[in-house]
Design a protein around this motif. Structure first.
Motif, PDB file in Angstrom:
ATOM      1  N   ALA A  14       0.872  -1.176   0.000  1.00  0.00           N
ATOM      2  CA  ALA A  14       0.000   0.000   0.000  1.00  0.00           C
ATOM      3  C   ALA A  14       0.907   1.224   0.000  1.00  0.00           C
ATOM      4  CB  ALA A  14      -0.907  -0.004   1.223  1.00  0.00           C
ATOM      5  N   PHE A  15       0.994   1.885  -1.132  1.00  0.00           N
ATOM      6  CA  PHE A  15       1.875   3.038  -1.292  1.00  0.00           C
ATOM      7  C   PHE A  15       1.149   4.304  -0.866  1.00  0.00           C
ATOM      8  CE2 PHE A  15       3.750  -0.131  -3.930  1.00  0.00           C
ATOM      9  CZ  PHE A  15       5.109   0.142  -3.941  1.00  0.00           C
ATOM     10  N   ASP A  16       1.842   5.129  -0.100  1.00  0.00           N
ATOM     11  CA  ASP A  16       1.285   6.404   0.348  1.00  0.00           C
ATOM     12  C   ASP A  16       1.921   7.543  -0.438  1.00  0.00           C
ATOM     13  OD1 ASP A  16      -0.228   5.115   2.276  1.00  0.00           O
ATOM     14  OD2 ASP A  16       1.237   5.416   3.856  1.00  0.00           O
ATOM     15  N   PHE A  17       1.063   8.342  -1.061  1.00  0.00           N
ATOM     16  CA  PHE A  17       1.492   9.490  -1.844  1.00  0.00           C
ATOM     17  C   PHE A  17       0.789  10.744  -1.327  1.00  0.00           C
ATOM     18  CE2 PHE A  17       1.866   5.871  -4.685  1.00  0.00           C
ATOM     19  CZ  PHE A  17       3.108   6.069  -5.269  1.00  0.00           C
ATOM     20  N   GLY A  24       2.571  18.868  -7.178  1.00  0.00           N
ATOM     21  CA  GLY A  24       3.623  17.869  -7.341  1.00  0.00           C
ATOM     22  C   GLY A  24       3.387  16.653  -6.455  1.00  0.00           C
ATOM     23  N   TRP A  25       3.661  15.484  -7.015  1.00  0.00           N
ATOM     24  CA  TRP A  25       3.480  14.226  -6.279  1.00  0.00           C
ATOM     25  C   TRP A  25       4.708  13.919  -5.441  1.00  0.00           C
ATOM     26  CZ3 TRP A  25      -0.745  10.986  -6.209  1.00  0.00           C
ATOM     27  CH2 TRP A  25      -1.782  11.293  -7.106  1.00  0.00           C
ATOM     28  N   HIS A  26       4.468  13.351  -4.253  1.00  0.00           N
ATOM     29  CA  HIS A  26       5.543  12.910  -3.367  1.00  0.00           C
ATOM     30  C   HIS A  26       5.201  11.524  -2.833  1.00  0.00           C
ATOM     31  CE1 HIS A  26       7.400  16.888  -3.263  1.00  0.00           C
ATOM     32  NE2 HIS A  26       6.146  17.334  -3.301  1.00  0.00           N
ATOM     33  N   TRP A  27       6.188  10.633  -2.875  1.00  0.00           N
ATOM     34  CA  TRP A  27       6.015   9.293  -2.332  1.00  0.00           C
ATOM     35  C   TRP A  27       6.527   9.290  -0.910  1.00  0.00           C
ATOM     36  CZ3 TRP A  27      10.073   5.501  -1.433  1.00  0.00           C
ATOM     37  CH2 TRP A  27       9.572   4.296  -0.978  1.00  0.00           C
ATOM     38  N   TYR A  28       5.724   8.762   0.012  1.00  0.00           N
ATOM     39  CA  TYR A  28       6.099   8.739   1.420  1.00  0.00           C
ATOM     40  C   TYR A  28       6.591   7.378   1.878  1.00  0.00           C
ATOM     41  CZ  TYR A  28       3.601  13.173   1.520  1.00  0.00           C
ATOM     42  OH  TYR A  28       3.178  14.433   1.260  1.00  0.00           O
ATOM     43  N   GLU A  29       5.840   6.334   1.578  1.00  0.00           N
ATOM     44  CA  GLU A  29       6.220   5.013   2.073  1.00  0.00           C
ATOM     45  C   GLU A  29       5.414   3.933   1.369  1.00  0.00           C
ATOM     46  OE1 GLU A  29       5.136   4.367   6.160  1.00  0.00           O
ATOM     47  OE2 GLU A  29       3.221   5.371   5.900  1.00  0.00           O
ATOM     48  N   CYS A  30       5.837   2.701   1.619  1.00  0.00           N
ATOM     49  CA  CYS A  30       5.097   1.528   1.175  1.00  0.00           C
ATOM     50  C   CYS A  30       4.833   0.664   2.404  1.00  0.00           C
ATOM     51  CB  CYS A  30       5.893   0.735   0.144  1.00  0.00           C
ATOM     52  SG  CYS A  30       5.101  -0.827  -0.306  1.00  0.00           S
TER      53      CYS A  30
END
Length: 61
Positions: A14-17, A24-30
């Protein structure tokens, strides 16, 4: 996301964006055991079925 899952040997993540004020998109964690049970059944049922099929039968996404 596929490369990340493959690198860590995960079937699901489950990817958190997030979006910043400029869009702008930012990836936080999986989260490898992300939760979705709080969604209504018409959403959770296909997710559960797809994950169970993938774990039981393998294959590619």
């Amino acid at each position: 996301m596929h490369a990340y899952l493959d690198a860590f040997g995960l079937v699901f993540g489950a990817f958190d964006f997030g979006l910043d004020p400029e869009g702008g998109w930012h990836w936080y964690e999986c989260n490898p055991n992300g939760q979705w049970a709080w969604f209504p059944g018409h959403i959770t049922s296909p997710i559960t079925t797809a994950l169970a099929d993938r774990l039981q039968y393998g294959g590619t996404a």
